[in-house]
Enzyme design. Structure first.
Site, PDB file in Angstrom:
ATOM      1  CB  SER A 150      13.431  -1.241 -55.783  1.00  0.00           C
ATOM      2  OG  SER A 150      12.466  -0.694 -55.152  1.00  0.00           O
ATOM      3  CE1 TYR A 163      12.717  -0.889 -61.072  1.00  0.00           C
ATOM      4  CE2 TYR A 163      11.518  -0.659 -59.020  1.00  0.00           C
ATOM      5  CZ  TYR A 163      12.891  -0.403 -60.035  1.00  0.00           C
ATOM      6  OH  TYR A 163      13.757   0.140 -59.524  1.00  0.00           O
ATOM      7  CE  LYS A 167      15.616  -2.570 -59.883  1.00  0.00           C
ATOM      8  NZ  LYS A 167      16.934  -2.629 -60.301  1.00  0.00           N
TER       9      LYS A 167
END
Length: 259
Positions: A150, A163, A167
């Site tokens: 991401s 998150y 990533k």
């Protein structure tokens, strides 16, 4: 004859096989559709058995199988690879797409148990699947791995820090595996910006035009954008590319300049 997934003439069988995690919908499904369209056979995984079956039926049950289960479950990882080998006899490509983001808020208030869950699903599961495909096929026969990271991995990402942290670890996992699995297996990552999926809906729902206006290319991503990138990174055209993270962001990072 045409494929239901793409409406295009059915491609000749490429002789290649891909395993795509978290592919019953969204980005994973978009990747599966791209690989099926070029002639690959595909094993897809997902948590919801009914949604997975619908995806298999749409993609074409003659070329696609589904294996339900949770990505972080080691028994599921082993079984998914086993089923792919039983059905197709090989696993040339692994696309680690399964991921989770169950928390939204500042890092200072992050529940550490939630952080562990995010890391387990987004990073450890990718390593587990890579180990399984390596042992089952790729170590002796080669292939390619694509990790779906991401843009949150390469910039500060307010309120989705857990998150982004996971990533970023996935980007480094890509580097480690690319080094260890060379020369037979190429390992790369894709770092998308906001793609219009149910997973990312909270980032644009009710304000899509406003969100898209920040992108130089004037729109948010769609799963097909990532499908095309994954198809390239698992093709002969990318045969001299490994250890890289391909940012697919509609130009959003261009807005980070000074002035």
């Amino acid at each position: 004859m045409t494929t239901e997934a793409t409406g295009a003439p059915e491609a000749q069988d490429s002789g290649k096989v891909a395993l795509i995690t978290g592919a019953s919908r969204g980005i994973g499904y978009g990747i599966a559709a791209a690989l099926v369209a070029r002639g690959d056979r595909v094993c897809i995984t997902g948590r919801n058995e009914d949604t997975l079956k619908e995806a298999v039926d749409k993609l074409g049950a003659d070329r696609v199988i589904g294996v339900p289960g949770k990505a972080h479950d080691e028994a599921h990882q082993a079984y998914a690879v086993e089923r792919a080998m039983e059905a197709f006899g090989r696993v040339d490509f692994l696309i680690n797409n399964a991921g989770t983001n169950p928390v939204f808020g500042p890092m200072a208030e992050l529940d550490l148990n939630v952080a562990r869950k995010v890391y387990e699903t987004n990073v450890i599961s990718a390593l587990g699947f890579a180990q399984q495909t390596w042992r089952a096929w790729q170590k002796d026969n080669g292939g390619a791995i694509v990790n779906i990271a991401s843009v949150a991995a390469v910039s500060a990402s307010p309120f989705i820090g857990a998150y982004g942290m996971s990533k970023a670890a996935m980007v480094n996992l890509t580097l480690q595996l690319a080094h260890e699995f060379a020369p037979g297996v190429r390992v790369n990552a894709i770092a998308p910006a906001v793609v219009k999926t149910k997973f990312a809906q909270a980032l644009y729902e009710g304000r899509e035009a406003e969100a898209a206006a920040a992108y130089p290319l004037g729109r948010l991503g769609v799963p097909e954008d990532i499908g095309g990138a994954a198809a390239f990174l698992t093709s002969d055209q990318s045969d001299w590319i490994t250890g890289q993270t391909l940012v697919v962001d509609g130009g959003i990072f261009l807005n980070a300049g000074v002035g």
